[in-house]
Design a protein around this motif. Structure first.
Motif, PDB file in Angstrom:
ATOM      1  N   LEU A 195      12.720   4.334 -10.246  1.00 53.91           N
ATOM      2  CA  LEU A 195      12.461   4.775  -8.887  1.00 53.91           C
ATOM      3  C   LEU A 195      13.780   5.023  -8.167  1.00 53.91           C
ATOM      4  O   LEU A 195      14.691   4.188  -8.195  1.00 53.91           O
ATOM      5  CB  LEU A 195      11.647   3.722  -8.136  1.00 53.91           C
ATOM      6  N   ARG A 227      12.434   2.187  -0.549  1.00 55.05           N
ATOM      7  CA  ARG A 227      11.333   1.303  -0.169  1.00 55.05           C
ATOM      8  C   ARG A 227      11.853   0.257   0.804  1.00 55.05           C
ATOM      9  O   ARG A 227      12.955  -0.269   0.663  1.00 55.05           O
ATOM     10  CB  ARG A 227      10.786   0.638  -1.439  1.00 55.05           C
ATOM     11  N   GLU A 236       2.135   2.621  -2.356  1.00 51.29           N
ATOM     12  CA  GLU A 236       2.793   2.758  -3.651  1.00 51.29           C
ATOM     13  C   GLU A 236       1.758   3.134  -4.704  1.00 51.29           C
ATOM     14  O   GLU A 236       0.811   2.400  -4.945  1.00 51.29           O
ATOM     15  CB  GLU A 236       3.478   1.440  -4.028  1.00 51.29           C
ATOM     16  N   SER A 237       1.952   4.302  -5.306  1.00 52.34           N
ATOM     17  CA  SER A 237       1.009   4.791  -6.310  1.00 52.34           C
ATOM     18  C   SER A 237       1.612   6.008  -6.974  1.00 52.34           C
ATOM     19  O   SER A 237       2.833   6.219  -6.899  1.00 52.34           O
ATOM     20  CB  SER A 237      -0.329   5.138  -5.643  1.00 52.34           C
ATOM     21  N   ARG A 246       5.380   8.049 -10.269  1.00 50.74           N
ATOM     22  CA  ARG A 246       5.249   6.937  -9.338  1.00 50.74           C
ATOM     23  C   ARG A 246       6.010   7.256  -8.055  1.00 50.74           C
ATOM     24  O   ARG A 246       7.126   7.779  -8.100  1.00 50.74           O
ATOM     25  CB  ARG A 246       5.793   5.646  -9.949  1.00 50.74           C
ATOM     26  N   CYS A 247       5.415   6.950  -6.925  1.00 53.37           N
ATOM     27  CA  CYS A 247       6.013   7.282  -5.632  1.00 53.37           C
ATOM     28  C   CYS A 247       5.746   6.180  -4.610  1.00 53.37           C
ATOM     29  O   CYS A 247       4.804   5.395  -4.757  1.00 53.37           O
ATOM     30  CB  CYS A 247       5.434   8.597  -5.098  1.00 53.37           C
ATOM     31  N   VAL A 248       6.587   6.170  -3.582  1.00 54.50           N
ATOM     32  CA  VAL A 248       6.386   5.280  -2.438  1.00 54.50           C
ATOM     33  C   VAL A 248       6.398   6.128  -1.168  1.00 54.50           C
ATOM     34  O   VAL A 248       7.354   6.876  -0.924  1.00 54.50           O
ATOM     35  CB  VAL A 248       7.488   4.204  -2.343  1.00 54.50           C
ATOM     36  N   GLU A 302       5.797   5.959   3.143  1.00 54.87           N
ATOM     37  CA  GLU A 302       5.814   5.018   4.265  1.00 54.87           C
ATOM     38  C   GLU A 302       5.356   5.707   5.547  1.00 54.87           C
ATOM     39  O   GLU A 302       5.714   6.865   5.809  1.00 54.87           O
ATOM     40  CB  GLU A 302       7.222   4.457   4.484  1.00 54.87           C
ATOM     41  N   GLN A 309      10.571   7.263  -1.957  1.00 54.22           N
ATOM     42  CA  GLN A 309      11.022   6.856  -3.289  1.00 54.22           C
ATOM     43  C   GLN A 309      10.137   7.545  -4.323  1.00 54.22           C
ATOM     44  O   GLN A 309       8.930   7.711  -4.112  1.00 54.22           O
ATOM     45  CB  GLN A 309      10.904   5.330  -3.429  1.00 54.22           C
TER      46      GLN A 309
END
Length: 429
Positions: free
Chosen positions: A329, A345, A111-112, A27-29, A31, A321
């Motif tokens: 996270l 985030r 976010e995915s 899982r990652c964020v 931007e 993240q």
């Protein structure tokens, strides 16, 4: 039409390596933000969010796209098999179109999993960087126009698809219409236009050209009066259309002096309602210089579609993240000299003073920033579980921009070089 190949080679090779190592599903964020505004600008304007969301819905690897990747050996078969079933399933949030932004504003948050999100990098940036640059330039121009209407007419100065996107972004930032018909058809931007110099040159005389235009388009049309001699042309225009002559257009020479002379000529003949439209390589500075001229509106082309000296918003798309080995996270950030990013985030709100004017861009890292009572949240949910839930109506975006710009301190409208009109403040939790 698939948008999946509107991307860079290295995004897919990263997916291949991440799949092979077993890290692709972390899982990652990510931007999208700009570390700074274009040199000397006081604020920026978000553009392109709606276009990105439309493109995201078409981000599918069909047979043709997969065949190309296979035939050119961009990635291996395992990656091609993964891409064949690609469907973004994550979440996207961000600023609405038309909203103003500042350095480090989290304009778009994705976010995915790593693999799902990383392949969107170029699509996100190519759309946001272009449209935001145009919207930001357009906002400066409509500010300088002081309520006089502006028409976008730059299609002949840029790529044909960029022209459509530019017209859309300009409308959001306050332009009243575009000359581009595809922008009208595709996005609902009002269109306008009458005739070019070639129309006048087609006829044996300027009188014949004006007569043909008025008989076909009506007396309220706009006649281009600088093909030969301006004063003679204005007299002809009034003779042919009378007091109902809609407008005359000036496209060359000293526009300030010519506008004053033409206004006096029109008024002396009783054509006080005939408008004067000016064109000819205008930018925000030229528009501001014409503020004292008896001008009714502006047509802007080259400067607008090239961002008026800032053709990109310089946005970047960074991983902030990621899921660690414990399933939690954690923040990640670049430390590169002059290109550092802030991990974690982010959420943003506009801090407002007692009179409702903006005082700061407040960005919370890790959780939403504290509201001191009348602050305005800036981020909204755009995509949930892979489905677009907010397509960004451009007419609403136009109204939003007007309200957002009105919220800024007066210094925001100054064309002189300066720092962002409000500071960016971080609250880390």
């Amino acid at each position: 039409m698939s948008t999946a190949l509107l991307t860079d080679h290295y995004e897919l090779t990263m997916v291949q390596a991440a799949l092979a190592s077993g890290e692709a599903q972390r899982r990652c964020v990510f931007e999208a933000f700009a570390r700074r505004l274009p040199d000397g600008r006081r604020y920026g304007v978000v553009g392109g969010t709606g276009r990105f969301l439309e493109a995201l819905e078409q981000f599918r690897f069909g047979e043709a796209e997969l065949r190309f990747l296979s035939d050119t050996h961009v990635v291996n078969q395992e990656t091609i098999d993964w891409l064949a079933s690609y469907r973004f399933s994550g979440a996207v949030s961000g600023y609405r179109e038309g909203e103003v932004y500042f350095p480090y504003s989290p304009v778009l948050v994705v976010e995915s999993t790593f693999a799902e999100a990383v392949v969107l990098e170029t699509l996100v940036l190519s759309v946001l960087n272009h449209d935001t640059a145009i919207a930001s330039a357009a906002s400066r121009m409509t500010c300088a126009a002081g309520g006089r209407p502006c028409i976008e007419m730059g299609a002949r100065r840029t790529h044909e698809e960029s022209a459509v996107a530019a017209a859309r972004a300009a409308y959001i930032a306050g332009f009243d219409a575009t000359s581009n018909l595809e922008a009208g058809r595709r996005h609902g931007v009002p269109t306008a236009g009458t005739a070019a110099h070639s129309f006048t040159l087609l006829y044996d005389s300027e009188r014949d050209a004006f007569t043909a235009q008025v008989e076909s388009l009506g007396k309220g049309t706009t006649l281009l009066v600088d093909t030969y001699d301006v004063r003679t042309a204005v007299d002809l225009a009034m003779e042919i259309a009378g007091s109902e002559l809609g407008a005359v257009r000036l496209d060359s020479g000293d526009l300030l002096i010519q506008a004053q002379e033409v206004r006096a000529q029109l008024d002396a003949a009783g054509n006080r309602d005939t408008r004067i439209i000016v064109t000819s390589d205008l930018d925000e500075y030229a528009i501001a210089a014409l503020a004292v001229a008896p001008v009714s509106g502006y047509g802007v082309g080259t400067a607008l579609v090239t961002g008026s000296g800032a053709p990109t918003a310089s946005m970047v798309y960074k991983l902030v993240q990621r899921e660690n080995s414990s399933g939690e996270l954690e923040k990640v950030a670049k430390k590169s000299k002059d290109k550092a990013s802030k991990g974690g985030r982010k959420w943003a709100m506009r801090r407002l003073g007692a009179k409702g004017l903006a005082e700061a861009e407040v960005i919370g890292i890790g959780e939403r920033p504290r509201d001191d009572g009348n602050d305005r949240p800036l981020m909204v949910e755009l995509v949930r579980d892979g489905a677009v839930i907010d397509h960004q109506d451009i007419h609403e975006a136009r109204e939003r921009h007007a309200a957002s710009r009105a919220e800024l301190p007066r210094a925001a409208t100054q064309l002189s070089r300066g720092e962002p009109v409000i500071p960016t403040i971080f609250e880390e939790h």
